[in-house]
Motif scaffolding. Structure first.
Motif, mmCIF file in Angstrom:
data_model
loop_
_atom_site.group_PDB
_atom_site.id
_atom_site.type_symbol
_atom_site.label_atom_id
_atom_site.label_comp_id
_atom_site.label_asym_id
_atom_site.label_seq_id
_atom_site.Cartn_x
_atom_site.Cartn_y
_atom_site.Cartn_z
ATOM 1 N N SER A 21 0.832 -1.212 0.000
ATOM 2 C CA SER A 21 0.000 0.000 0.000
ATOM 3 C C SER A 21 0.860 1.253 0.000
ATOM 4 O O SER A 21 0.523 2.255 -0.648
ATOM 5 C CB SER A 21 -0.916 0.002 1.239
ATOM 6 N N PHE A 22 1.970 1.192 0.729
ATOM 7 C CA PHE A 22 2.882 2.340 0.757
ATOM 8 C C PHE A 22 3.381 2.644 -0.651
ATOM 9 O O PHE A 22 3.351 3.797 -1.099
ATOM 10 C CB PHE A 22 4.067 2.036 1.677
ATOM 11 N N ARG A 23 3.826 1.603 -1.346
ATOM 12 C CA ARG A 23 4.400 1.822 -2.674
ATOM 13 C C ARG A 23 3.330 2.296 -3.665
ATOM 14 O O ARG A 23 3.571 3.161 -4.501
ATOM 15 C CB ARG A 23 5.073 0.550 -3.182
ATOM 16 N N GLU A 24 2.121 1.725 -3.570
ATOM 17 C CA GLU A 24 1.048 2.141 -4.466
ATOM 18 C C GLU A 24 0.646 3.583 -4.198
ATOM 19 O O GLU A 24 0.452 4.376 -5.122
ATOM 20 C CB GLU A 24 -0.156 1.209 -4.287
ATOM 21 N N GLY A 25 0.523 3.937 -2.927
ATOM 22 C CA GLY A 25 0.139 5.303 -2.584
ATOM 23 C C GLY A 25 1.212 6.314 -2.953
ATOM 24 O O GLY A 25 0.913 7.424 -3.399
#
Length: 443
Positions: free
Chosen positions: A180-184
């Motif tokens: 989620s961190f990388r996608e966000g």
């Protein structure tokens, strides 16, 4: 000679006219691409700091106050940038709305710590109100070049990204957290592109008819994305390592996934052989050396610690030479070596200050090192564009000339933007560049 230098925090979004744009050769350094790059930096740093601050706050980490202050400082850095475009009144309104919404982060953390569902719902309501108010501001400021519905959609997605990452962390789903961190994080560059394109379309004269969504600007932004994410993951991961954090192994996993993305980007430009050489240097002397350094510190093994630091020094030489060779000297090897060395020094300074429990310094180091990586995107991107001018020829030419004496008139609709977007999409589809997709999209 090209120099890789960190952008200045709080820099005006309106860059001074550049001689490079006036040149006939395509370039990644134009007033519009400078605007986009500055927004790349400020917006992506906001996401990184927001998620990191919430996790540190949730854990009652020793540097939780410094993390929250860094998030607030990022918001304050945006104010003079907005003022350079929309004046003092617009900047004050921006700061009131944007800086204020950072306070919601603490509300979500308190709700998670206490398990108070009513407090969580109240915080979610505050986010909804922020999305409504800020999307209205952006639409009005850009004279609807960024329509309210579009702005609200991306702002809502951004807020969901932050909460998805935080919630996954609270649930101890650490792979989900880093995914989620990388996608966000990635989404912030999409927002930067949309906002910078809207501003440039709104006031083309101020950007000399250059484009924020040209192929060269796309390349520079992609390199900004990859370089800055590497710094963030490396620095946060090393801290997690010495803390013995439960998500340390997943931080290393995220770095490995980032390396795959970087390798694919290199392959799209320099082929599989160049990408393989990149991976060998990048992983062997760099990523692995950082992990070795953490292990050596934990074991209090001075000999292995020195070996790891020496490996990082060798990486600066080897990777700088790789970049100089790959770009055929458009990025001189000596400049590349100095730039990579500067990056490594910043990673190590942030790490050493964290070990010394000087959290004011380590947090300041993080912000400085993060900003530095956007100089990498600028210098390397421009070197690649100048090495391959045919790939970028004409991609930054104004679709409708502003009042510069070059002919034509200021554009008054989004149609030219859409035409150029279509052209760039065709270029990308032809496989000239990799548009990076995150892990979640690859699986």
């Amino acid at each position: 000679m090209k120099k890789i230098a960190a952008p200045v925090l709080g820099l005006s979004l309106l860059a001074a006219p550049t001689a490079s744009f006036a040149a006939e050769q395509p370039t990644a350094v134009t007033p519009a691409s400078d605007l986009r790059s500055t927004l790349d930096q400020l917006l992506s740093e906001h996401f990184v700091l927001a998620v990191d601050a919430m996790v540190k706050d949730y854990n009652d980490a020793p540097d939780e106050k410094q993390a929250m202050k860094a998030l607030d400082d990022n918001a304050k850095d945006m104010t003079p940038a907005i003022e350079s475009i929309y004046g003092e009144e617009g900047a004050k309104e921006f700061e009131r709305i944007f800086r204020g919404h950072n306070a919601y982060s603490e509300d979500f953390v308190k709700a998670a710590q206490s398990g108070d569902e009513d407090a969580r719902m109240a915080a979610e309501k505050e986010v909804d109100e922020f999305v409504e108010e800020f999307s209205t501001f952006l639409s009005t400021a850009t004279e609807d070049n960024l329509p309210k519905d579009a702005a609200a959609e991306v702002l809502k997605a951004h807020e969901e990204d932050v909460l998805n990452a935080f919630d996954a962390y609270v649930e101890e789903d650490y792979k989900g957290y880093f995914s989620s961190f990388r996608e966000g994080y990635d989404r912030m560059f999409d927002i930067s592109k949309a906002l910078s394109t809207a501003i440039v379309t709104q006031m083309p004269d101020k950007f000399e008819g250059s484009k924020a969504d040209s192929a060269a600007a796309d390349l520079r932004s992609t390199l900004n994305n990859l370089a800055a994410e590497h710094f963030a993951l490396a620095t946060m991961g090393m801290q997690k390592g010495v803390d013995g954090a439960a998500d340390y192994d997943f931080a290393n996993w995220a770095e490995d996934e980032h390396t795959k993305d970087f390798k694919a980007a290199i392959a799209s430009i320099y082929g599989d052989e160049g990408a393989a050489q990149f991976e060998k240097i990048w992983t062997g002397e760099h990523i692995n050396a950082q992990s070795d350094l953490v292990a050596a510190v934990l074991a209090d093994d001075k000999e292995k610690e020195e070996a790891a630091r020496e490996s990082l020094s060798m990486f600066s030489e080897d990777f700088g030479n790789f970049l100089g060779t790959a770009t055929e000297g458009n990025l001189p090897a000596e400049d590349a070596i100095a730039a990579v060395k500067g990056h490594e020094e910043q990673v190590l300074k942030a790490f050493d200050d964290y070990l010394a429990e000087d959290y004011d310094a380590s947090t300041a180091d993080f912000r400085e090192g993060y900003a530095y990586m956007f100089g990498v995107g600028k210098a390397l991107g421009d070197a690649i564009v100048k090495q391959n001018p045919d790939m970028f020829a004409g991609s930054d030419m104004p679709s409708a000339m502003p009042n510069t004496g070059m002919g034509g008139a200021a554009q008054d609709s989004n149609a030219p933007i859409m035409a150029w977007t279509a052209g760039i999409t065709a270029l990308l589809a032809a496989g000239v560049f990799l548009i990076r997709k995150k892990v979640s999209n690859q699986q």
